[in-house]
Design an enzyme around this catalytic site. Structure first.
Site, PDB file in Angstrom:
ATOM      1  N   LYS A  96      -8.397  22.090  -4.231  1.00  0.00           N
ATOM      2  CA  LYS A  96      -8.651  20.652  -4.112  1.00  0.00           C
ATOM      3  C   LYS A  96      -9.841  20.298  -3.219  1.00  0.00           C
ATOM      4  O   LYS A  96     -10.090  20.925  -2.205  1.00  0.00           O
ATOM      5  CB  LYS A  96      -7.409  19.937  -3.545  1.00  0.00           C
ATOM      6  CG  LYS A  96      -6.196  19.934  -4.440  1.00  0.00           C
ATOM      7  CD  LYS A  96      -6.414  19.240  -5.777  1.00  0.00           C
ATOM      8  CE  LYS A  96      -6.512  17.741  -5.641  1.00  0.00           C
ATOM      9  NZ  LYS A  96      -5.223  17.121  -5.326  1.00  0.00           N
ATOM     10  N   GLU A 132     -10.872   6.827  -0.314  1.00  0.00           N
ATOM     11  CA  GLU A 132      -9.441   6.471  -0.371  1.00  0.00           C
ATOM     12  C   GLU A 132      -9.013   5.717   0.891  1.00  0.00           C
ATOM     13  O   GLU A 132      -8.295   4.724   0.829  1.00  0.00           O
ATOM     14  CB  GLU A 132      -8.582   7.724  -0.557  1.00  0.00           C
ATOM     15  CG  GLU A 132      -8.656   8.265  -1.976  1.00  0.00           C
ATOM     16  CD  GLU A 132      -7.880   9.564  -2.167  1.00  0.00           C
ATOM     17  OE1 GLU A 132      -6.984   9.865  -1.352  1.00  0.00           O
ATOM     18  OE2 GLU A 132      -8.188  10.275  -3.126  1.00  0.00           O
ATOM     19  N   THR A 164     -15.069  -1.823 -19.727  1.00  0.00           N
ATOM     20  CA  THR A 164     -14.218  -3.000 -19.541  1.00  0.00           C
ATOM     21  C   THR A 164     -12.807  -2.488 -19.804  1.00  0.00           C
ATOM     22  O   THR A 164     -12.620  -1.595 -20.651  1.00  0.00           O
ATOM     23  CB  THR A 164     -14.563  -4.151 -20.514  1.00  0.00           C
ATOM     24  OG1 THR A 164     -14.363  -3.698 -21.852  1.00  0.00           O
ATOM     25  CG2 THR A 164     -15.987  -4.648 -20.340  1.00  0.00           C
ATOM     26  N   HIS A 165     -11.849  -2.998 -19.103  1.00  0.00           N
ATOM     27  CA  HIS A 165     -10.454  -2.516 -19.220  1.00  0.00           C
ATOM     28  C   HIS A 165     -10.368  -1.006 -18.978  1.00  0.00           C
ATOM     29  O   HIS A 165      -9.499  -0.337 -19.549  1.00  0.00           O
ATOM     30  CB  HIS A 165      -9.856  -2.857 -20.584  1.00  0.00           C
ATOM     31  CG  HIS A 165     -10.092  -4.279 -20.990  1.00  0.00           C
ATOM     32  ND1 HIS A 165      -9.289  -5.306 -20.590  1.00  0.00           N
ATOM     33  CD2 HIS A 165     -11.091  -4.827 -21.733  1.00  0.00           C
ATOM     34  CE1 HIS A 165      -9.768  -6.455 -21.085  1.00  0.00           C
ATOM     35  NE2 HIS A 165     -10.864  -6.195 -21.781  1.00  0.00           N
ATOM     36  N   LYS A 176      -7.036 -11.717  19.636  1.00  0.00           N
ATOM     37  CA  LYS A 176      -8.009 -10.658  19.898  1.00  0.00           C
ATOM     38  C   LYS A 176      -7.776  -9.382  19.098  1.00  0.00           C
ATOM     39  O   LYS A 176      -8.710  -8.846  18.485  1.00  0.00           O
ATOM     40  CB  LYS A 176      -8.057 -10.350  21.398  1.00  0.00           C
ATOM     41  CG  LYS A 176      -8.777 -11.440  22.158  1.00  0.00           C
ATOM     42  CD  LYS A 176      -8.513 -11.388  23.629  1.00  0.00           C
ATOM     43  CE  LYS A 176      -8.583 -12.765  24.232  1.00  0.00           C
ATOM     44  NZ  LYS A 176      -7.569 -13.722  23.724  1.00  0.00           N
ATOM     45  N   ASN A 195     -10.760  16.567  -1.912  1.00  0.00           N
ATOM     46  CA  ASN A 195     -10.259  15.189  -2.023  1.00  0.00           C
ATOM     47  C   ASN A 195     -11.230  14.158  -1.461  1.00  0.00           C
ATOM     48  O   ASN A 195     -11.815  14.373  -0.402  1.00  0.00           O
ATOM     49  CB  ASN A 195      -8.923  15.064  -1.285  1.00  0.00           C
ATOM     50  CG  ASN A 195      -7.842  15.912  -1.931  1.00  0.00           C
ATOM     51  OD1 ASN A 195      -7.842  16.108  -3.145  1.00  0.00           O
ATOM     52  ND2 ASN A 195      -6.939  16.423  -1.111  1.00  0.00           N
ATOM     53  N   SER A 207      -6.859  20.424   0.597  1.00  0.00           N
ATOM     54  CA  SER A 207      -5.411  20.285   0.617  1.00  0.00           C
ATOM     55  C   SER A 207      -4.847  21.466   1.380  1.00  0.00           C
ATOM     56  O   SER A 207      -5.387  22.570   1.332  1.00  0.00           O
ATOM     57  CB  SER A 207      -4.892  20.278  -0.824  1.00  0.00           C
ATOM     58  OG  SER A 207      -3.557  20.716  -0.853  1.00  0.00           O
ATOM     59  N   GLN A 217      -3.842 -15.951  22.684  1.00  0.00           N
ATOM     60  CA  GLN A 217      -4.133 -14.623  23.224  1.00  0.00           C
ATOM     61  C   GLN A 217      -4.002 -13.560  22.135  1.00  0.00           C
ATOM     62  O   GLN A 217      -4.613 -12.503  22.207  1.00  0.00           O
ATOM     63  CB  GLN A 217      -3.179 -14.327  24.393  1.00  0.00           C
ATOM     64  CG  GLN A 217      -3.437 -13.015  25.077  1.00  0.00           C
ATOM     65  CD  GLN A 217      -2.766 -12.953  26.435  1.00  0.00           C
ATOM     66  OE1 GLN A 217      -3.188 -13.619  27.382  1.00  0.00           O
ATOM     67  NE2 GLN A 217      -1.705 -12.184  26.547  1.00  0.00           N
ATOM     68  N   ASN A 273      -9.339 -21.100  29.700  1.00  0.00           N
ATOM     69  CA  ASN A 273      -9.302 -21.509  28.295  1.00  0.00           C
ATOM     70  C   ASN A 273     -10.699 -21.589  27.674  1.00  0.00           C
ATOM     71  O   ASN A 273     -10.940 -21.069  26.584  1.00  0.00           O
ATOM     72  CB  ASN A 273      -8.584 -22.859  28.151  1.00  0.00           C
ATOM     73  CG  ASN A 273      -7.140 -22.767  28.587  1.00  0.00           C
ATOM     74  OD1 ASN A 273      -6.644 -21.668  28.855  1.00  0.00           O
ATOM     75  ND2 ASN A 273      -6.464 -23.899  28.668  1.00  0.00           N
TER      76      ASN A 273
HETATM   77  N1  ARG Z   1      -5.748 -14.093  28.358  1.00  0.00           N
HETATM   78  C1  ARG Z   1      -5.799 -15.428  27.906  1.00  0.00           C
HETATM   79  C2  ARG Z   1      -6.146 -15.461  26.401  1.00  0.00           C
HETATM   80  O1  ARG Z   1      -6.536 -14.485  25.910  1.00  0.00           O
HETATM   81  C3  ARG Z   1      -6.813 -16.195  28.650  1.00  0.00           C
HETATM   82  C4  ARG Z   1      -6.563 -17.666  28.662  1.00  0.00           C
HETATM   83  C5  ARG Z   1      -5.343 -17.962  29.431  1.00  0.00           C
HETATM   84  N2  ARG Z   1      -5.134 -19.355  29.589  1.00  0.00           N
HETATM   85  C6  ARG Z   1      -3.960 -19.866  29.974  1.00  0.00           C
HETATM   86  N3  ARG Z   1      -3.878 -21.153  30.054  1.00  0.00           N
HETATM   87  N4  ARG Z   1      -2.928 -19.119  30.243  1.00  0.00           N
HETATM   88  O2  ARG Z   1      -6.038 -16.458  25.750  1.00  0.00           O
END
Ligand code: ARG
Length: 474
Positions: free
Chosen positions: A293, A300, A165-166, A335, A295, A287, A332, A120
Site C-alpha cells: 500500500k 484524506e 459528470t456523475h 478563541k 496511501n 500500511s 471567551q 472587554n
Molecule cells: N478572557 C476574557 C475573554 O476572553 C477577557 C475578557 C474578560 N472580561 C470580563 N468582563 N470578564 O473574553
C-alpha cells in the site's frame, strides 16, 4: 497619589476586593482562558502600548508613566519570547497576567495602564490584531498554492483527461483546464479573505466595558498606531459581536470545502483503478499490514479536517446567537474555534502548496480513459447540427450510433464511415457525414474545438493562465 495595598500585583485577582473568599479551584480552572489565550500575548502588549501612548498624548497619564510602561513591556516581551514568563493560572487570562507582571516591574505606572479601558475592548482588539496578521500570512500561502496550480496547468494545458459528470466519463477535457477550475475556486477564497480583513481591521478600544469612557481619549490615534482602518462605531457592538471571526471561519470553511473536493479527486486519481497521477512517497504513507500500500493520507486528512473547520464555524455561530448586548463571558469561547480554524487552514495550505507542484501525471492512462465511454458523442451530435440537423434529432441519431458501438464493443471512431452514417439513420447518399468527422471523434479534436473563453481548448487554457498570472501580480 499612593495606591492601596490590595492591588492586582499583590492579590491574585483584579477584582478581589469585592469578594469575601477565594474562587473555588474548579471554578478557577473552568473560567481561566490562559492555556489558550497566551498566544495573544504579543498583540496584547502592542495594544497596551498604543493605548498608553494615547493616554500620555492626551495627558491622561504622564509621559514618564508611559515611558515606564514601554520599558516594562519590553522586558515582558523578552521574558515571553524566551519562555521565561511566569504564567499564573490564578490571574485568569493573558491580559491580567501581563498587567500584573508590569505592575510588579514598574509599580504604580503599571496600574495606570488600564485607565479608560476594559478587558472587554482589550480582548476584542487583541483578537482582531491577531487575526489580521494570520489572514495576511494565509493570503501569502494561498498565492503560493494558486501559483503552483498555474504552473501545473501550464505544463498540462494540452494533456487530455476524461471530464466526468456523475463520476462517469462525460467529455474529454484538458488536465490544465481541470486544474484551472481549482485556481478559480481558490481565487474566490482569497477574495473572500481579503474582504473579511477589512471588517476585521476596525478598532474596538475606547469602547471600554460597554458604554465608552469619560476620559478624553483619542480613538483615531490608537487606530492609526495599530494600523486599523477605522474605529468600531458603537461601543456596545465593539465589545460584544464576533461576526468578524465568524466571517473568517465561513471563508475558512469554504476554502476547506474546495480543498476537500480537490482531495477527493487526488484520492481517486491516485487509486490504482484510475492511475492518473502519482505523488512522491514523502506525501504518502504505508500500511502496517499490507506491504503493497501507498496511501494518500494528506488529501484524506484534508478532506477529514474540513469537518472540523465546519465545526468551528458552527461553534461560533451558536456561541453568538443567544447573547444579549453587550459582553458576556460566553465570548471567551470564541478563541479556540477561531485558533483551530486558522491553524487547520494554515497547515493545509502549506502542505498543499508544497504538494501540488509534485503531482506527476500519467498522460497515456489519462488519454485512454478519455477514449472510453463515448466521450465524444456530443461532438458527433454537434457535428450533425452544424450540417443542419436539429439538436434533438442529432442527439437521437448519435444515441443509435452509440448503441451499435456497444453491440460491437468498439469506440465511435472505430466505426467505418458507412456504418456511422447508417447507425445515425442518415441517407447513405447524402454527404451529411464526411471523413473529417473522425478528427472530432478523437479526444484531441474534441478539446481543441471548445475554443472560447472558459472552454477547455489548450489555447484557452493558456490564455486563462496568462490572465491569472497578470492578476496575481497585482
Ligand atoms: N478572557 C476574557 C475573554 O476572553 C477577557 C475578557 C474578560 N472580561 C470580563 N468582563 N470578564 O473574553
Amino acid at each position: 497619589m499612593s495606591s492601596p495595598k490590595n492591588s492586582l500585583a499583590n492579590k491574585s485577582k483584579a477584582w478581589s476586593g469585592r469578594f469575601a473568599e477565594p474562587v473555588a479551584a474548579l471554578v478557577q480552572a473552568y473560567t481561566s482562558s490562559l492555556h489558550f489565550d497566551q498566544r495573544l500575548a504579543l498583540v496584547d502588549i502592542a495594544g497596551s502600548l498604543a493605548h498608553a501612548e494615547m493616554l500620555a498624548a492626551q495627558k491622561i497619564i504622564s509621559k514618564s508613566d508611559f515611558l515606564a510602561i514601554q520599558k516594562g513591556m519590553a522586558q515582558i516581551e523578552k521574558e515571553i519570547l524566551a519562555g521565561k514568563f511566569d504564567w499564573q493560572l490564578a490571574l485568569e487570562d493573558v491580559h491580567l497576567n501581563i498587567e500584573a507582571r508590569l505592575t510588579k516591574l514598574i509599580g504604580d505606572a503599571g496600574k495606570r495602564l488600564h485607565t479608560g479601558r476594559s478587558r472587554n475592548d482589550q480582548v476584542a482588539t487583541d483578537i482582531r490584531l491577531w487575526l489580521r496578521t494570520e489572514i495576511d500570512q494565509i493570503l501569502v500561502d494561498l498565492k503560493r498554492l494558486r501559483t503552483a496550480l498555474l504552473d501545473q496547468a501550464e505544463k498540462h494545458a494540452a494533456t487530455i483527461m476524461p471530464g466526468h459528470t456523475h463520476l462517469q466519463v462525460a467529455q474529454p477535457v484538458t488536465f490544465g483546464h481541470h486544474l484551472m477550475a481549482y485556481y478559480e475556486m481558490f481565487t474566490r477564497d482569497a477574495q473572500r479573505l481579503t474582504d473579511c480583513r477589512r471588517r476585521v481591521n476596525q478598532l474596538p478600544l475606547g469602547a471600554a466595558a460597554l458604554a465608552g469612557t469619560s476620559y478624553p481619549i483619542d480613538r483615531e490615534r490608537v487606530a492609526k498606531t495599530l494600523g486599523f482602518e477605522g474605529v468600531c462605531q458603537n461601543s456596545l457592538d465593539a465589545v460584544s459581536d464576533r461576526d468578524f471571526a465568524i466571517e473568517f471561519c465561513a471563508a475558512a470553511a469554504m476554502f476547506m470545502m474546495h480543498v476537500s473536493r480537490l482531495s477527493e479527486e487526488l484520492i481517486l486519481w491516485l487509486s490504482p483503478r484510475f492511475g492518473f497521477i502519482d505523488l512522491p512517497d514523502r506525501f504518502c504513507t504505508g500500511s502496517s499490514i499490507m506491504p503493497q500500500k501507498k496511501n494518500p493520507d494528506v488529501p484524506e486528512l484534508a478532506r477529514g479536517k474540513t469537518g472540523r473547520v465546519n465545526g468551528d464555524l458552527i461553534a461560533l455561530l451558536t456561541l453568538m446567537k443567544g447573547q444579549p448586548l453587550a459582553y458576556n463571558k460566553d465570548n471567551q469561547e470564541d478563541k479556540e474555534p477561531l485558533f483551530d480554524a486558522v491553524d487547520t487552514i494554515a497547515q493545509t495550505l502549506q502542505i498543499f502548496a508544497d504538494m501540488v507542484p509534485q503531482i506527476s501525471v500519467n498522460q497515456e492512462i489519462m488519454l485512454s480513459a478519455a477514449e472510453e465511454g463515448f466521450a465524444t458523442a456530443t461532438d458527433l451530435a454537434d457535428y450533425l447540427v452544424k450540417k443542419g440537423m436539429p439538436f434533438r434529432d442529432a442527439h437521437e441519431s448519435v444515441a443509435h450510433a452509440v448503441k451499435l458501438c456497444v453491440k460491437k464493443n468498439c469506440a465511435l471512431s472505430d466505426l467505418s464511415l458507412a456504418d456511422l452514417i447508417k447507425a445515425c439513420g442518415l441517407n447513405p447518399k447524402s454527404n451529411s457525414i464526411d471523413k473529417d468527422v473522425f478528427t472530432l471523434l478523437s479526444p484531441k479534436g474534441s478539446v481543441h474545438s471548445r475554443n472560447h473563453i472558459g472552454g477547455t481548448a489548450p489555447k484557452q487554457v493558456l490564455a486563462a493562465i496568462k490572465r491569472a498570472r497578470t492578476s496575481l501580480k497585482k
